[in-house]
Design a protein around this motif. Structure first.
Motif, PDB file in Angstrom:
ATOM      1  N   ALA A  98       0.862  -1.093  -0.095  1.00 42.56           N
ATOM      2  CA  ALA A  98       0.084  -0.079   0.067  1.00 42.56           C
ATOM      3  C   ALA A  98       0.909   1.281  -0.160  1.00 42.56           C
ATOM      4  O   ALA A  98       1.566   1.256   1.008  1.00 42.56           O
ATOM      5  N   ILE A  99       0.465   2.191  -1.064  1.00 43.67           N
ATOM      6  CA  ILE A  99       1.360   3.310  -1.132  1.00 43.67           C
ATOM      7  C   ILE A  99       0.461   4.416  -1.096  1.00 43.67           C
ATOM      8  O   ILE A  99      -0.492   4.681  -1.904  1.00 43.67           O
ATOM      9  N   GLY A 100       0.453   5.203  -0.124  1.00 44.39           N
ATOM     10  CA  GLY A 100      -0.246   6.451  -0.193  1.00 44.39           C
ATOM     11  C   GLY A 100      -0.246   7.583   1.136  1.00 44.39           C
ATOM     12  O   GLY A 100       0.870   6.964   2.014  1.00 44.39           O
ATOM     13  N   VAL A 101      -1.012   8.307   1.403  1.00 41.81           N
ATOM     14  CA  VAL A 101      -0.862   9.401   2.504  1.00 41.81           C
ATOM     15  C   VAL A 101      -1.024   8.376   3.852  1.00 41.81           C
ATOM     16  O   VAL A 101      -0.394   8.412   4.595  1.00 41.81           O
ATOM     17  N   TYR A 102      -2.502   7.829   3.717  1.00 43.65           N
ATOM     18  CA  TYR A 102      -2.607   6.721   4.738  1.00 43.65           C
ATOM     19  C   TYR A 102      -2.403   5.418   4.260  1.00 43.65           C
ATOM     20  O   TYR A 102      -3.291   5.113   3.108  1.00 43.65           O
ATOM     21  N   ALA A 103      -1.749   4.734   4.538  1.00 49.41           N
ATOM     22  CA  ALA A 103      -1.447   3.616   3.734  1.00 49.41           C
ATOM     23  C   ALA A 103      -1.642   2.145   4.971  1.00 49.41           C
ATOM     24  O   ALA A 103      -0.933   2.379   5.983  1.00 49.41           O
ATOM     25  N   LEU A 104      -2.354   1.212   4.659  1.00 49.83           N
ATOM     26  CA  LEU A 104      -2.530   0.057   5.689  1.00 49.83           C
ATOM     27  C   LEU A 104      -2.466  -1.149   4.787  1.00 49.83           C
ATOM     28  O   LEU A 104      -3.015  -1.496   3.861  1.00 49.83           O
ATOM     29  N   GLY A 105      -1.114  -1.829   5.038  1.00 50.50           N
ATOM     30  CA  GLY A 105      -1.008  -3.360   4.458  1.00 50.50           C
ATOM     31  C   GLY A 105       0.119  -3.919   4.854  1.00 50.50           C
ATOM     32  O   GLY A 105       0.877  -3.544   5.877  1.00 50.50           O
ATOM     33  N   GLY A 106       0.494  -5.056   4.248  1.00 46.56           N
ATOM     34  CA  GLY A 106       1.723  -5.483   4.714  1.00 46.56           C
ATOM     35  C   GLY A 106       3.000  -4.937   4.563  1.00 46.56           C
ATOM     36  O   GLY A 106       3.796  -4.977   5.380  1.00 46.56           O
ATOM     37  N   LEU A 107       3.058  -4.082   3.523  1.00 49.56           N
ATOM     38  CA  LEU A 107       4.132  -3.171   3.360  1.00 49.56           C
ATOM     39  C   LEU A 107       3.406  -2.012   2.976  1.00 49.56           C
ATOM     40  O   LEU A 107       2.876  -1.674   2.066  1.00 49.56           O
ATOM     41  N   GLY A 108       3.469  -1.010   4.147  1.00 46.78           N
ATOM     42  CA  GLY A 108       2.791   0.545   3.950  1.00 46.78           C
ATOM     43  C   GLY A 108       3.754   1.359   3.811  1.00 46.78           C
ATOM     44  O   GLY A 108       4.624   1.582   4.876  1.00 46.78           O
ATOM     45  N   ILE A 109       3.624   2.136   2.755  1.00 49.15           N
ATOM     46  CA  ILE A 109       4.406   3.277   2.287  1.00 49.15           C
ATOM     47  C   ILE A 109       4.007   4.523   2.453  1.00 49.15           C
ATOM     48  O   ILE A 109       2.936   4.658   1.604  1.00 49.15           O
ATOM     49  N   GLY A 110       3.974   5.444   3.479  1.00 50.90           N
ATOM     50  CA  GLY A 110       3.335   6.790   3.467  1.00 50.90           C
ATOM     51  C   GLY A 110       3.477   7.456   4.678  1.00 50.90           C
ATOM     52  O   GLY A 110       4.226   7.066   5.432  1.00 50.90           O
ATOM     53  N   ALA A 111       2.865   8.703   4.720  1.00 52.18           N
ATOM     54  CA  ALA A 111       3.055   9.359   5.880  1.00 52.18           C
ATOM     55  C   ALA A 111       2.318   9.027   7.084  1.00 52.18           C
ATOM     56  O   ALA A 111       2.808   9.164   8.094  1.00 52.18           O
ATOM     57  N   HIS A 112       1.115   8.229   6.995  1.00 54.73           N
ATOM     58  CA  HIS A 112       0.455   7.655   8.233  1.00 54.73           C
ATOM     59  C   HIS A 112       0.469   6.137   7.842  1.00 54.73           C
ATOM     60  O   HIS A 112      -0.427   5.705   7.043  1.00 54.73           O
ATOM     61  N   THR A 113       1.423   5.074   8.575  1.00 54.88           N
ATOM     62  CA  THR A 113       1.090   3.715   8.536  1.00 54.88           C
ATOM     63  C   THR A 113       1.174   3.242   9.853  1.00 54.88           C
ATOM     64  O   THR A 113       1.271   4.118  10.824  1.00 54.88           O
ATOM     65  N   LEU A 114       0.603   1.896   9.977  1.00 57.68           N
ATOM     66  CA  LEU A 114       1.015   1.556  11.249  1.00 57.68           C
ATOM     67  C   LEU A 114       2.163   1.432  11.945  1.00 57.68           C
ATOM     68  O   LEU A 114       2.384   1.572  13.040  1.00 57.68           O
ATOM     69  N   GLN A 115       3.213   1.288  11.149  1.00 54.94           N
ATOM     70  CA  GLN A 115       4.501   1.319  11.697  1.00 54.94           C
ATOM     71  C   GLN A 115       4.997   2.935  12.159  1.00 54.94           C
ATOM     72  O   GLN A 115       5.846   2.667  13.000  1.00 54.94           O
TER      73      GLN A 115
END
Length: 173
Positions: free
Chosen positions: A138-155
């Motif tokens: 998932a690539i976005g400002v708000y990204a939720l996924g196995g690999l989240g790339i963005g300004a706001h992710t779970l990581q």
């Protein structure tokens, strides 16, 4: 009609048969006939097209077109609601779908879902992009996924995890 022997099982069958009734071996291909001009004579097999008579914004309300690519080429369905191998419309469903709302193997649009969802607003799928992206990658400002790339992710955003784990009635407090 004459009889012949099946090359695989040896059973006597008609020379007009397309397949052996005993073993199922294909004996002859019955494809569409081609006229002298090179155009299809009649409708090609495995082909379906529907276009509604209602026209909005210069497009049919519903356009559906299906058929193997080798037979119909890359002919897209274009309509307000488009369904086909390739679909272009306000709402599009297809192998490759483009529209405001797009659903398909590869989808492009404002809101999309599919194997590869390239969305401007919301993208959901195996590989997803968009302002809000949900997916394996998932690539976005708000990204939720196995690999989240963005300004706001779970990581990288602890508030996002609290917001997602809170009951829906309580909000993000």
């Amino acid at each position: 009609m004459t009889l012949m022997r099946c090359p695989d099982c040896g059973r006597e069958i008609s020379n007009q048969a397309t397949a052996c009734p005993g073993c199922g071996r294909l004996l002859q291909e019955r494809g569409p006939t081609v006229a002298a001009s090179g155009e299809w004579a009649g409708r090609p097999p495995y082909f379906y097209e529907y276009k509604s008579q209602i026209i909005l914004f210069g497009l049919p309300l519903v356009h559906v077109i299906f058929g193997p690519t080798w037979l119909i080429g890359f002919k897209p369905a274009r309509g307000i609601i488009a369904v086909g191998n390739i679909a272009i419309g306000f709402v599009a469903f297809g192998g490759v779908a483009m529209g405001l709302a797009a659903f398909g193997g590869i989808s492009l649009g404002l809101v999309c879902a599919g194997g590869m969802a390239l969305g401007l607003g919301l993208g959901a799928g195996g590989i997803a992009t968009g302002y809000w992206a949900l997916g394996g990658i998932a690539i976005g400002v708000y990204a939720l996924g196995g690999l989240g790339i963005g300004a706001h992710t779970l990581q990288n955003d602890p508030n996002m995890l609290r917001f997602l784990s809170a009951p829906f009635g309580r909000g993000s407090s």
